[in-house]
Scaffold this motif. Structure first.
Motif, mmCIF file in Angstrom:
data_model
loop_
_atom_site.group_PDB
_atom_site.id
_atom_site.type_symbol
_atom_site.label_atom_id
_atom_site.label_comp_id
_atom_site.label_asym_id
_atom_site.label_seq_id
_atom_site.Cartn_x
_atom_site.Cartn_y
_atom_site.Cartn_z
ATOM 1 N N ASP A 1 35.690 -14.207 34.849
ATOM 2 C CA ASP A 1 36.170 -12.867 34.678
ATOM 3 C C ASP A 1 37.563 -12.926 34.046
ATOM 4 N N GLY A 2 37.892 -14.000 33.322
ATOM 5 C CA GLY A 2 39.239 -14.257 32.834
ATOM 6 C C GLY A 2 39.776 -13.191 31.907
ATOM 7 N N GLY A 3 41.100 -13.029 31.963
ATOM 8 C CA GLY A 3 41.747 -12.071 31.088
ATOM 9 C C GLY A 3 43.127 -11.703 31.576
ATOM 10 N N VAL A 4 43.657 -10.638 30.998
ATOM 11 C CA VAL A 4 44.999 -10.164 31.329
ATOM 12 C C VAL A 4 44.905 -8.697 31.744
ATOM 13 N N TYR A 5 45.588 -8.392 32.840
ATOM 14 C CA TYR A 5 45.651 -7.026 33.352
ATOM 15 C C TYR A 5 47.093 -6.555 33.281
ATOM 16 N N ILE A 6 47.306 -5.349 32.799
ATOM 17 C CA ILE A 6 48.633 -4.747 32.764
ATOM 18 C C ILE A 6 48.528 -3.322 33.278
ATOM 19 N N ASP A 7 49.323 -3.023 34.292
ATOM 20 C CA ASP A 7 49.403 -1.681 34.873
ATOM 21 C C ASP A 7 48.030 -1.107 35.204
ATOM 22 N N GLY A 8 47.184 -1.938 35.815
ATOM 23 C CA GLY A 8 45.900 -1.483 36.305
ATOM 24 C C GLY A 8 44.762 -1.493 35.308
ATOM 25 N N ALA A 9 45.015 -1.922 34.092
ATOM 26 C CA ALA A 9 43.962 -1.940 33.074
ATOM 27 C C ALA A 9 43.765 -3.355 32.549
ATOM 28 N N ARG A 10 42.511 -3.722 32.340
ATOM 29 C CA ARG A 10 42.215 -5.018 31.718
ATOM 30 C C ARG A 10 42.416 -4.852 30.216
ATOM 31 N N VAL A 11 43.407 -5.551 29.679
ATOM 32 C CA VAL A 11 43.760 -5.381 28.271
ATOM 33 C C VAL A 11 43.294 -6.545 27.402
ATOM 34 N N ILE A 12 42.976 -7.679 28.019
ATOM 35 C CA ILE A 12 42.443 -8.831 27.293
ATOM 36 C C ILE A 12 41.272 -9.378 28.103
ATOM 37 N N ASP A 13 40.158 -9.648 27.446
ATOM 38 C CA ASP A 13 38.951 -10.146 28.097
ATOM 39 C C ASP A 13 38.655 -11.565 27.606
ATOM 40 N N TRP A 14 38.665 -12.530 28.552
ATOM 41 C CA TRP A 14 38.339 -13.917 28.232
ATOM 42 C C TRP A 14 37.043 -14.337 28.900
ATOM 43 N N SER A 15 36.170 -13.415 29.223
ATOM 44 C CA SER A 15 34.993 -13.738 30.030
ATOM 45 C C SER A 15 34.024 -14.702 29.347
ATOM 46 N N THR A 16 34.122 -14.879 28.040
ATOM 47 C CA THR A 16 33.219 -15.805 27.347
ATOM 48 C C THR A 16 33.906 -17.117 26.982
ATOM 49 N N ILE A 17 35.122 -17.340 27.501
ATOM 50 C CA ILE A 17 35.905 -18.529 27.159
ATOM 51 C C ILE A 17 36.166 -19.338 28.432
ATOM 52 N N ASP A 18 35.958 -20.640 28.386
ATOM 53 C CA ASP A 18 36.216 -21.518 29.527
ATOM 54 C C ASP A 18 37.722 -21.760 29.635
ATOM 55 N N THR A 19 38.357 -21.118 30.608
ATOM 56 C CA THR A 19 39.794 -21.290 30.831
ATOM 57 C C THR A 19 40.052 -22.093 32.109
ATOM 58 N N SER A 20 39.112 -22.960 32.478
ATOM 59 C CA SER A 20 39.236 -23.698 33.732
ATOM 60 C C SER A 20 40.136 -24.930 33.586
ATOM 61 N N PHE A 21 40.687 -25.355 34.721
ATOM 62 C CA PHE A 21 41.506 -26.561 34.831
ATOM 63 C C PHE A 21 40.999 -27.354 36.020
ATOM 64 N N THR A 22 41.272 -28.670 36.044
ATOM 65 C CA THR A 22 40.928 -29.442 37.226
ATOM 66 C C THR A 22 41.800 -28.966 38.379
ATOM 67 N N SER A 23 41.331 -29.172 39.590
ATOM 68 C CA SER A 23 41.985 -28.661 40.784
ATOM 69 C C SER A 23 43.452 -29.068 40.867
ATOM 70 N N ASN A 24 44.290 -28.114 41.188
ATOM 71 C CA ASN A 24 45.731 -28.294 41.438
ATOM 72 C C ASN A 24 46.530 -28.811 40.246
ATOM 73 N N VAL A 25 46.003 -28.716 39.038
ATOM 74 C CA VAL A 25 46.757 -29.152 37.858
ATOM 75 C C VAL A 25 47.947 -28.231 37.618
ATOM 76 N N LEU A 26 47.730 -26.948 37.697
ATOM 77 C CA LEU A 26 48.806 -25.991 37.440
ATOM 78 C C LEU A 26 49.555 -25.741 38.739
ATOM 79 N N ASN A 27 50.655 -26.454 38.917
ATOM 80 C CA ASN A 27 51.376 -26.394 40.180
ATOM 81 C C ASN A 27 52.849 -26.022 40.032
ATOM 82 N N SER A 28 53.251 -25.538 38.854
ATOM 83 C CA SER A 28 54.644 -25.144 38.627
ATOM 84 C C SER A 28 54.699 -23.805 37.901
#
Length: 133
Positions: free
Chosen positions: A69-96
């Motif tokens: 369901d990836g994307g960007v939400y601003i002020d209650g609205a979904r303004v960018i939809d990434w639902s067809t793009i794999d934006t996954s990372f291995t577990s705990n990679v993004l930690n900063s």
């Protein structure tokens, strides 16, 4: 490409190799670019134009689940939809969280009221509620 005066906020692995970044371009009024980088390469980059970036806004970036369901939400609205793009990372990679692009460049100059990171992905409905002014 982004101008050298772009400012950024990122969640990352302590480097610019793996990160989710939102850039504000200082040379173009009200213009943002949202990018996901994995393994040093850009997985997705999408531009966003706000009506007036001097106003308070709530912004949420959803990433992490393959073809989610990836994307960007601003002020209650979904303004960018990434639902067809794999934006996954291995577990705990993004930690900063960095008030730059992840490696010290493009330092953010802004007023930030609050930053929250959730250990589990929120749903689109939860993000819509969370970002509603």
């Amino acid at each position: 490409s982004l101008a050298s005066s772009a400012k950024a906020l990122s969640i990352n692995d302590g480097t610019s190799t793996n990160r989710v970044t939102i850039y504000k371009n200082a040379n173009t009024a009200n213009y943002y670019t949202c990018r996901v980088y994995r393994g040093g390469g850009s997985v997705v980059a999408q531009d966003l134009l706000l009506t007036d970036m001097t106003l308070f806004s709530k912004i949420a970036i959803l990433y992490g689940n393959a073809l989610s369901d990836g994307g960007v939400y601003i002020d209650g609205a979904r303004v960018i939809d990434w639902s067809t793009i794999d934006t996954s990372f291995t577990s705990n990679v993004l930690n900063s969280i960095s008030f730059d692009n992840g490696n010290g460049g493009d330092a953010l100059e802004a007023k930030i009221k609050q930053v929250q990171v959730f250990k589990t992905a929120l749903t689109g409905a939860e993000l819509q509620t969370l970002t509603t002014l």
